[in-house]
Design a protein around this motif. Structure first.
Motif, PDB file in Angstrom:
ATOM      1  N   ASP A 129     -17.845  10.278  46.439  1.00 40.79           N
ATOM      2  CA  ASP A 129     -16.380  10.806  46.219  1.00 40.79           C
ATOM      3  C   ASP A 129     -16.049  10.362  44.723  1.00 40.79           C
ATOM      4  O   ASP A 129     -15.587   9.508  44.444  1.00 40.79           O
ATOM      5  CB  ASP A 129     -15.504  10.514  47.260  1.00 40.79           C
ATOM      6  CG  ASP A 129     -14.153  11.335  46.865  1.00 40.79           C
ATOM      7  OD1 ASP A 129     -13.954  11.993  45.944  1.00 40.79           O
ATOM      8  OD2 ASP A 129     -13.171  11.381  47.864  1.00 40.79           O
TER       9      ASP A 129
ATOM     10  N   ASN B 280     -13.797  11.622  42.827  1.00 40.54           N
ATOM     11  CA  ASN B 280     -12.304  11.883  42.600  1.00 40.54           C
ATOM     12  C   ASN B 280     -11.735  10.283  43.110  1.00 40.54           C
ATOM     13  O   ASN B 280     -11.006   9.700  42.285  1.00 40.54           O
ATOM     14  CB  ASN B 280     -11.743  12.825  43.494  1.00 40.54           C
ATOM     15  CG  ASN B 280     -11.978  14.268  42.825  1.00 40.54           C
ATOM     16  OD1 ASN B 280     -11.389  14.616  41.844  1.00 40.54           O
ATOM     17  ND2 ASN B 280     -12.804  14.947  43.425  1.00 40.54           N
TER      18      ASN B 280
ATOM     19  N   TYR C 117     -21.922   9.910  38.663  1.00 42.11           N
ATOM     20  CA  TYR C 117     -20.531  10.155  38.157  1.00 42.11           C
ATOM     21  C   TYR C 117     -20.249   8.637  37.388  1.00 42.11           C
ATOM     22  O   TYR C 117     -19.324   8.731  36.367  1.00 42.11           O
ATOM     23  CB  TYR C 117     -19.594  10.326  39.107  1.00 42.11           C
ATOM     24  CG  TYR C 117     -19.072   9.246  40.203  1.00 42.11           C
ATOM     25  CD1 TYR C 117     -18.816   8.128  39.799  1.00 42.11           C
ATOM     26  CD2 TYR C 117     -19.570   9.526  41.500  1.00 42.11           C
ATOM     27  CE1 TYR C 117     -18.648   7.122  40.851  1.00 42.11           C
ATOM     28  CE2 TYR C 117     -19.389   8.651  42.475  1.00 42.11           C
ATOM     29  CZ  TYR C 117     -18.869   7.316  42.146  1.00 42.11           C
ATOM     30  OH  TYR C 117     -18.889   6.678  43.144  1.00 42.11           O
TER      31      TYR C 117
ATOM     32  N   LYS D 268     -12.657   7.795  40.255  1.00 41.15           N
ATOM     33  CA  LYS D 268     -11.593   7.744  39.300  1.00 41.15           C
ATOM     34  C   LYS D 268     -10.214   7.289  39.479  1.00 41.15           C
ATOM     35  O   LYS D 268      -9.949   6.458  38.495  1.00 41.15           O
ATOM     36  CB  LYS D 268     -11.570   9.375  38.888  1.00 41.15           C
ATOM     37  CG  LYS D 268     -10.517   9.606  37.582  1.00 41.15           C
ATOM     38  CD  LYS D 268     -10.571  11.074  37.178  1.00 41.15           C
ATOM     39  CE  LYS D 268      -9.756  11.250  35.914  1.00 41.15           C
ATOM     40  NZ  LYS D 268      -9.732  12.717  35.911  1.00 41.15           N
ATOM     41  N   GLU D 269      -9.925   7.497  40.443  1.00 38.73           N
ATOM     42  CA  GLU D 269      -8.307   6.631  41.081  1.00 38.73           C
ATOM     43  C   GLU D 269      -8.775   5.347  41.104  1.00 38.73           C
ATOM     44  O   GLU D 269      -7.939   4.534  40.592  1.00 38.73           O
ATOM     45  CB  GLU D 269      -7.972   7.452  42.337  1.00 38.73           C
ATOM     46  CG  GLU D 269      -6.601   7.008  42.789  1.00 38.73           C
ATOM     47  CD  GLU D 269      -5.839   7.381  41.720  1.00 38.73           C
ATOM     48  OE1 GLU D 269      -4.316   6.978  41.594  1.00 38.73           O
ATOM     49  OE2 GLU D 269      -5.956   8.212  40.879  1.00 38.73           O
TER      50      GLU D 269
ATOM     51  N   HIS E 125      -8.839  15.280  48.756  1.00 40.04           N
ATOM     52  CA  HIS E 125      -8.591  14.667  47.375  1.00 40.04           C
ATOM     53  C   HIS E 125      -7.433  14.088  47.195  1.00 40.04           C
ATOM     54  O   HIS E 125      -7.002  12.937  47.043  1.00 40.04           O
ATOM     55  CB  HIS E 125      -9.472  15.425  46.406  1.00 40.04           C
ATOM     56  CG  HIS E 125     -10.742  15.347  46.443  1.00 40.04           C
ATOM     57  ND1 HIS E 125     -11.699  14.488  46.634  1.00 40.04           N
ATOM     58  CD2 HIS E 125     -11.436  16.505  46.276  1.00 40.04           C
ATOM     59  CE1 HIS E 125     -12.901  14.983  46.839  1.00 40.04           C
ATOM     60  NE2 HIS E 125     -12.684  16.067  46.575  1.00 40.04           N
ATOM     61  N   TYR E 126      -6.327  15.181  47.192  1.00 38.51           N
ATOM     62  CA  TYR E 126      -5.008  14.846  47.097  1.00 38.51           C
ATOM     63  C   TYR E 126      -4.480  13.763  48.121  1.00 38.51           C
ATOM     64  O   TYR E 126      -3.716  12.968  47.665  1.00 38.51           O
ATOM     65  CB  TYR E 126      -4.281  16.215  47.081  1.00 38.51           C
ATOM     66  CG  TYR E 126      -2.559  16.062  46.762  1.00 38.51           C
ATOM     67  CD1 TYR E 126      -2.128  15.816  45.582  1.00 38.51           C
ATOM     68  CD2 TYR E 126      -1.757  15.877  48.091  1.00 38.51           C
ATOM     69  CE1 TYR E 126      -0.857  15.853  45.221  1.00 38.51           C
ATOM     70  CE2 TYR E 126      -0.470  15.631  47.823  1.00 38.51           C
ATOM     71  CZ  TYR E 126      -0.067  15.617  46.612  1.00 38.51           C
ATOM     72  OH  TYR E 126       1.476  15.587  46.219  1.00 38.51           O
TER      73      TYR E 126
ATOM     74  N   ARG F 170      -5.550  10.147  47.028  1.00 37.56           N
ATOM     75  CA  ARG F 170      -4.636   9.552  45.969  1.00 37.56           C
ATOM     76  C   ARG F 170      -3.254   9.404  46.792  1.00 37.56           C
ATOM     77  O   ARG F 170      -2.681   8.262  46.285  1.00 37.56           O
ATOM     78  CB  ARG F 170      -4.407  10.809  44.777  1.00 37.56           C
ATOM     79  CG  ARG F 170      -5.753  10.947  43.912  1.00 37.56           C
ATOM     80  CD  ARG F 170      -5.335  11.925  42.919  1.00 37.56           C
ATOM     81  NE  ARG F 170      -4.202  11.604  42.002  1.00 37.56           N
ATOM     82  CZ  ARG F 170      -3.178  12.137  41.717  1.00 37.56           C
ATOM     83  NH1 ARG F 170      -3.227  13.604  42.108  1.00 37.56           N
ATOM     84  NH2 ARG F 170      -2.204  11.808  40.857  1.00 37.56           N
TER      85      ARG F 170
ATOM     86  N   SER G 216     -10.052  20.060  48.530  1.00 39.61           N
ATOM     87  CA  SER G 216      -9.195  19.646  47.235  1.00 39.61           C
ATOM     88  C   SER G 216      -7.941  18.788  47.940  1.00 39.61           C
ATOM     89  O   SER G 216      -7.230  18.060  47.532  1.00 39.61           O
ATOM     90  CB  SER G 216      -8.824  20.929  46.610  1.00 39.61           C
ATOM     91  OG  SER G 216      -8.441  21.809  47.289  1.00 39.61           O
TER      92      SER G 216
END
Length: 826
Positions: free
Chosen positions: A749, A751, A783, A754-755, A718-719, A722, A715
């Motif tokens: 990935d 995440n 996804y 999405k970004e 992922h942060y 971003r 996690s």
């Protein structure tokens, strides 16, 4: 035994012994387990393997031919490389009696199989080699493991066919683990090869909550058992190759002409394969690309000719189709199967092994290097509809589920449903479950319920029945839901046992609920806590209906079964609420005065409940909403605030003169160790100092953190991704940030996907975002469908969004028209 050995050495005044050496001696002293009566050991003596048999049976790539006349050997001169030393250590351990397993992991044509052969051919007489492959690799292995004798090499070339087979992986892995741990059958050596992307798929630990993990046992089998095979020769290895090249013109040519040290690829004719493919006439190229796509979608390596012929139309233009000659297939096969300087051409006819019957239909195998090339170069290319039709018509029944899942990964919901239905019509409950899950995910609940209901055969735990009941409740079909809850309860689901009683009460069937709780108590005898709780539930309902004496009798029984659970029945409050508390007190007093401890406890609880009611102090349980994040005083609520706060702190530190290279180094080390605050502050110091590139690299490095190699990103990673993208965006490198996120997303990935989508839309590129997501879908990133659905809705295309969610895409990328998931046998 080990303790005695150490004691003897102490007495003798000798150095401490080698534990591994002594354990091997003990294992070798164990009696060798004889094969079952009448069974012969599998495999053949290694000494029988001449070079041609190594090519045919062990699937080592044949070498190119150079010049005219007879070639020195089907195999080129061998040059030992760094990875060979590690492999030889495992083989040497087997030579001394220790069973083991190792997988060589590398790209196509990098010499993995040849390296294995060079290592095992040094084993002494008495060793056998077994390559289980017919009729299908995993069943060939599991069906004959009992016939593996000591001193056997189990040859698993292209081990993905054994370990990445969802239906057989667990059985294969458990059988091999049992074999390797059986001292009576030692030594046994298991050697395998695998491409890197397949190794990554095998060793990647799936995120929790996304379903069963079919490769858990296989992952344990190969943990810390891999050896990487580099794509290129090092400078020292190239130098070492000069001497053997003097006697082998093929190796000599490879040293002169291979690009960037890719010696083994050149010897296996990789460049010539690419040239043959690139310059192929339309019909031949169509066969090659159909084979490439079929393999990357998930078909087995044996490709029926009928499949390739039927699929080829999807790779030709209308004009090319019309201009085909009548014997186009014969011409295309002649082109694709023609050898390349003695090595295999793009396609090779698979001939039956010794003592194996000829197949009903000829099948071909695509050259490994072209398969890998297709996986890389055609990754984002949609496979045409004729290929999916051909696969559906010519695939083995055991592969229907795999190909259905591949179609679902690509958002081709209708195509996937047809594979699942075909499997279901053959009695495959997994196909039914897969289809039900697809329909449920698409929001088509009623159809999903039907298929979930069909999939309950063999549902021994009640999990599927429980799921059906839950879905029926959401659809407000409570009476039908009750039947399924009870069915799940009968299968052993404790949750369903509870929910059945609760639902009976909610429906107003109090007498039925009382009988249900009594039934629940009876079938859980032996589990005092559970049984007591169910007795108490029945007592509560008896109290609710005014049957005080029966309620008291059952309540006391609950206390007797499990005192603690008897205190949690809710009977006192029910008696007070119905105004029956005084009657119950009168029933309890004489029994408590007579010394009944359980009656005394019940009396105390009932009096407490009555006192609370008389004082009108009603205790209510308030459930806190655990879904909201707790914000500490002064805590930033979004990334922009965090950036601003960190930079303000960095500016203060710089003004104070307290920032040193040592301090920055400490912040960096702490950040990499997982301290996000240290990363924020350290990168902010770099940023305000004008070192923006270095600040971004800090976060990019942190974004690569995983719990263990092969697992998904943490996690924190992922942060960090971003954060890195935001810094790049602020530095005016928006396109670079988007491409960086897209590269992460294309490895799975979600995440990052999405970004990247958010940044594209923010930059005014919604159409480009949709196009990119469609490419991700073509690559099998599941996804992509859900994100495309959301993006269409966000940009105002609500109807298209809804249709895409319900029905998915067609193979050509258009949104599918409405379809129904109907079985042919309905």
């Amino acid at each position: 035994m080990w303790a005695l050995v150490r004691l003897w050495c102490d007495w003798a005044g000798e150095a401490q012994p080698d534990e591994r050496h002594w354990r091997n001696l003990v294992e070798r002293a164990q009696p060798v387990r004889a094969l079952p009566s009448g069974q012969r050991p599998v495999g053949r003596p290694i000494a029988e393997y001449v070079d041609q048999l190594v090519l045919d049976d062990l699937e080592v790539h044949p070498c190119i031919e150079v010049g005219e006349g007879t070639q020195p050997s089907p195999l080129s001169a061998y040059v030992k490389r760094e990875h060979d030393a590690r492999l030889c250590a495992v083989v040497d351990a087997a030579r001394t009696g220790e069973s083991g397993i190792v997988l060589l992991v590398g790209g196509s044509s990098t010499g993995k199989s040849r390296s294995c052969w060079e290592a095992v051919k040094t084993l002494p007489d008495g060793w056998r080699l077994w390559h289980p492959i017919e009729p299908e690799p995993p069943t060939a292995l599991t069906g004959h493991l009992e016939q593996v004798a000591p001193k056997t090499v189990v040859w698993l070339n292209e081990a993905q066919h054994y370990l990445l087979n969802q239906d057989h992986s667990a059985q294969v892995a458990s059988g091999l683990r049992e074999l390797l741990n059986d001292a009576g059958r030692a030594p046994v050596l298991v050697l395998g090869t695998m491409w890197r992307e397949q190794w990554d798929a095998l060793t990647a630990i799936p995120a929790s909550g996304i379903g069963p993990d079919p490769y858990a046992q296989a992952r344990q089998l190969v943990k810390n058992k891999s050896i990487a095979v580099p794509d290129v020769f090092t400078a020292d290895e190239l130098k070492a190759a000069q001497a053997p090249a003097l006697g082998d013109p093929r190796l000599s040519e490879a040293l002169q002409r291979a690009e960037q040290g890719q010696i083994t690829q050149y010897l296996a004719s990789a460049p010539a394969l690419i040239e043959r493919y690139s310059t192929a006439p339309p019909g031949a190229k169509a066969l090659i690309e159909a084979a490439m796509d079929a393999l990357r979608i998930g078909h087995g390596r044996a490709l029926p000719l009928a499949l390739l012929e039927a699929a080829a139309e999807g790779y030709l233009t209308d004009i090319q189709c019309d201009l085909r000659e009548n014997d186009w297939l014969k011409q295309a096969l002649a082109y694709t199967t023609r050898p390349l300087r003695g090595a295999r051409g793009p396609l090779t006819l698979i001939r039956p092994r010794r003592a194996q019957p000829a197949p009903a239909m000829p099948s071909y195998r695509l050259a490994d290097y072209l398969e890998q090339h297709g996986r890389s170069q055609r990754r984002f290319t949609r496979s045409p509809a004729p290929l999916w039709e051909a696969l559906l018509g010519h695939v083995a029944p055991t592969s229907l589920g795999v190909l259905g899942s591949a179609a679902e990964d690509r958002g081709l919901l209708y195509v996937a449903s047809r594979f699942y239905i075909a499997a279901a019509d053959k009695g495959d409950a997994t196909g039914m479950r897969n289809l039900a899950g697809l329909l449920e995910q698409a929001g088509r609940s009623k159809e999903a319920i039907y298929w979930w209901q069909r999939a309950t055969d063999g549902d021994h735990t009640g999990a599927i029945a429980e799921h059906v009941a839950s879905m029926l409740e959401k659809e407000k079909l409570t009476a039908e839901a009750l039947n399924w809850w009870q069915r799940a309860a009968d299968a052993g689901s404790s949750f369903a046992l509870d929910r059945s009683g609760q639902l009976l009460e909610e429906l107003g069937h109090i007498e039925g609920a009382i009988r249900w709780w009594q039934h629940a108590a009876d079938i859980t005898i032996g589990d005092d806590a559970m049984s007591s709780a169910y007795v108490g539930q029945g007592a509560r309902l008896l109290a609710k209906t005014g049957r005080v004496e029966e309620a008291m009798d059952q309540w006391i029984r609950a206390f007797q079964t499990n005192h603690f659970m008897g205190m949690l029945t809710g009977v006192p409050d029910e008696l007070v609420a119905t105004g029956r508390d005084e009657e119950a007190l009168n029933w309890l007093r004489p029994r408590s005065e007579a010394g009944d401890a359980n009656a005394l406890e019940a009396l105390r609880q009932l009096q407490d409940a009555s006192d609370r009611a008389s004082r009108n102090v009603l205790h209510e349980s308030v459930e806190e909403d655990q879904t909201k994040d707790t914000i500490r005083p002064g805590q930033a609520t979004d990334m922009a605030d965090e950036l601003s706060a960190a930079r303000q702190a960095a500016e203060r530190l710089l003004e104070e003169g307290s920032v040193t290279e040592e301090a920055i180094g400490k912040l960096h080390r702490a950040g990499i160790a997982g301290n996000s605050r240290a990363l924020e502050l350290g990168s902010a110091v770099l940023w305000v100092s004008g070192k923006t590139d270095e600040a971004i690299r800090w976060w990019q490095h942190a974004a690569e953190q995983r719990d263990t190699p092969g697992t998904s990103y943490t996690s924190s990673a992922h942060y960090a991704a971003r954060y890195a993208a935001k810094l790049m965006d602020e530095a005016g490198r928006t396109e670079e940030a988007i491409r960086w996120l897209q590269n992460r997303a294309e490895t799975g990935d979600a995440n990052a996907a999405k970004e990247a989508t958010r940044m594209l839309v923010q930059a005014g590129h919604a159409t480009r975002a949709l196009y990119w997501l469609e490419g991700c879908a073509a690559a099998g990133q599941r996804y992509a469908l859900a994100m495309s659905v959301q993006l269409l809705a966000d940009v105002g295309h609500v109807d298209e969004s809804r249709q895409l969610k319900l029905y998915g895409w067609e193979p050509d990328g258009s949104i599918a028209k409405p379809w129904e998931a109907r079985s042919k046998i309905d």
